[in-house]
Design a protein around this motif. Sequence first.
Motif, short mmCIF file in Angstrom:
data_model
loop_
_atom_site.label_atom_id
_atom_site.label_comp_id
_atom_site.label_asym_id
_atom_site.label_seq_id
_atom_site.Cartn_x
_atom_site.Cartn_y
_atom_site.Cartn_z
N UNK A 278 0.72 -1.38 0.02
CA UNK A 278 -0.11 0.03 0.03
C UNK A 278 0.83 1.24 0.25
N UNK B 21 -7.33 -4.37 2.31
CA UNK B 21 -6.06 -3.35 2.54
C UNK B 21 -5.68 -2.74 1.00
N UNK B 22 -5.88 -3.61 0.00
CA UNK B 22 -5.40 -3.26 -1.24
C UNK B 22 -6.41 -2.28 -1.72
N UNK C 92 -7.76 5.73 -1.31
CA UNK C 92 -6.87 7.06 -0.86
C UNK C 92 -6.24 7.70 -2.20
N UNK C 93 -5.84 6.96 -3.21
CA UNK C 93 -5.26 7.46 -4.42
C UNK C 93 -6.27 8.13 -5.33
N UNK D 124 -6.14 1.43 -0.12
CA UNK D 124 -5.06 2.18 -0.80
C UNK D 124 -5.49 2.92 -2.29
N UNK D 125 -6.34 2.18 -2.98
CA UNK D 125 -7.14 2.75 -4.36
C UNK D 125 -7.96 3.64 -3.97
N UNK E 138 -6.91 11.47 -3.43
CA UNK E 138 -5.47 12.25 -3.71
C UNK E 138 -5.79 12.90 -5.15
N UNK E 139 -6.13 12.25 -6.20
CA UNK E 139 -5.91 12.68 -7.48
C UNK E 139 -7.34 13.39 -7.90
N UNK F 140 -6.67 -8.97 2.99
CA UNK F 140 -5.97 -8.13 2.08
C UNK F 140 -6.43 -7.42 0.78
N UNK G 203 0.09 11.24 -10.51
CA UNK G 203 -0.55 12.43 -10.63
C UNK G 203 0.34 13.51 -11.18
#
Lengths: 227, 159
Positions: A46, B87-88, B94-95, B91-92, B98-99, B84, A57
Amino acid sequence: MSDIAIPAGGQAHAHASPHSRHLQHHFHNSAQQFEASKIGMWLFLVTEILLFSGLFLAYFMLQTRHPQAFIEAHHHLDRSLGVLNTLVLLVSSFTMVMAVQSAALNRIKATLIYLYATFGLGGVFLFVKYIEYSHKFHDGLLLGNLFSYKGANVPGEYLFFSMYFVMTGIHGIHIIVGMGVIAYLIWRTHQRVFSSAYYTPIDLTGLYWHLVDLIWIFLFPLLYLVS
Amino acid sequence: MSVENEAMESIPHHGEEVHTHNHTKWYVANILALFVLTGITVLAAGINFGSNTVNLMIAMAIATVKAGLVALIFMHLLWEKGMNAVIFLSSLFFVALFMSFTFFDVETRAKIEPATPSEPGVSAGYQPAPLPLYVVAPKGGAASEHGEAAKAAGGQAAH
């Protein structure tokens, strides 16, 4: 519970088996230890995804602002070498997962062969990258203010090469680290450390190697196939 | 106690046969599918789907399918308990956060500080200063027509 993820060590629990030396005292049994290690590895992956997301980005921001520069600049990349490296990494992911499965099935000789194959394919990837890098160094197609290519005809082409070198560079470092870990696994497999009862390091390295492949899957169209 | 008991139940007991399935067929099918999708990625790059953004999104969509296959088959998420995968996927999430928020910021700046596009094909919005052809002036002292801009940008980059 995963079928493939249960190491046979689960049955060796509480018995003086030759494999129980891998079990640390704070875990109930080998299977629990294995699952806990995997969760730890996924958490690390992660952080890797978040590391690369910043770079992606930055790429999207620059690319949407300077599409002409990115289209013009990407023509300096050899698309066939990009496809070749994509296929090399995909096959290396396949050999890596086969190494993990061979270890889980206690086929140690096959594990070794697949680990060697994965290591070799990582080497092929780096060699192709070396050819590409040396070509760009020769032409002055470099990052930031090192860019000195005289044939540029669209402003801002160096932005593309800044992203190209930082992204493929960090990815390449991951390949080198992965190959180092795989070399360690080969050494330990020769020492007969791994069996179907204990192959956690091979499994975790596999997860890491697949993530590095996964990141390349996104890098390839962004860098080689701009349209 | 419940946690330990559950853990015990899900784990094969002593003397029980451990089933480690052979997934070779899955792996071979997966690598072939990934080869085909790589071919599709290259072919799709030769087609203009309308705009730069749409082309980019289509390329990323195909890459996401490939990444999904790698994660499900090679990384075993298909056969695992959910932890798992959670968890994976987190992260996507939050990405994406973020973007998307960065894009919201950058794409709406034009409403506050209007600017005209400096290059054809560039969407309106925040525009950086015009970029030079070279960052470093070519060797031999031959001043290019962009030499001034190059020096300026070189100076900026140095600091």
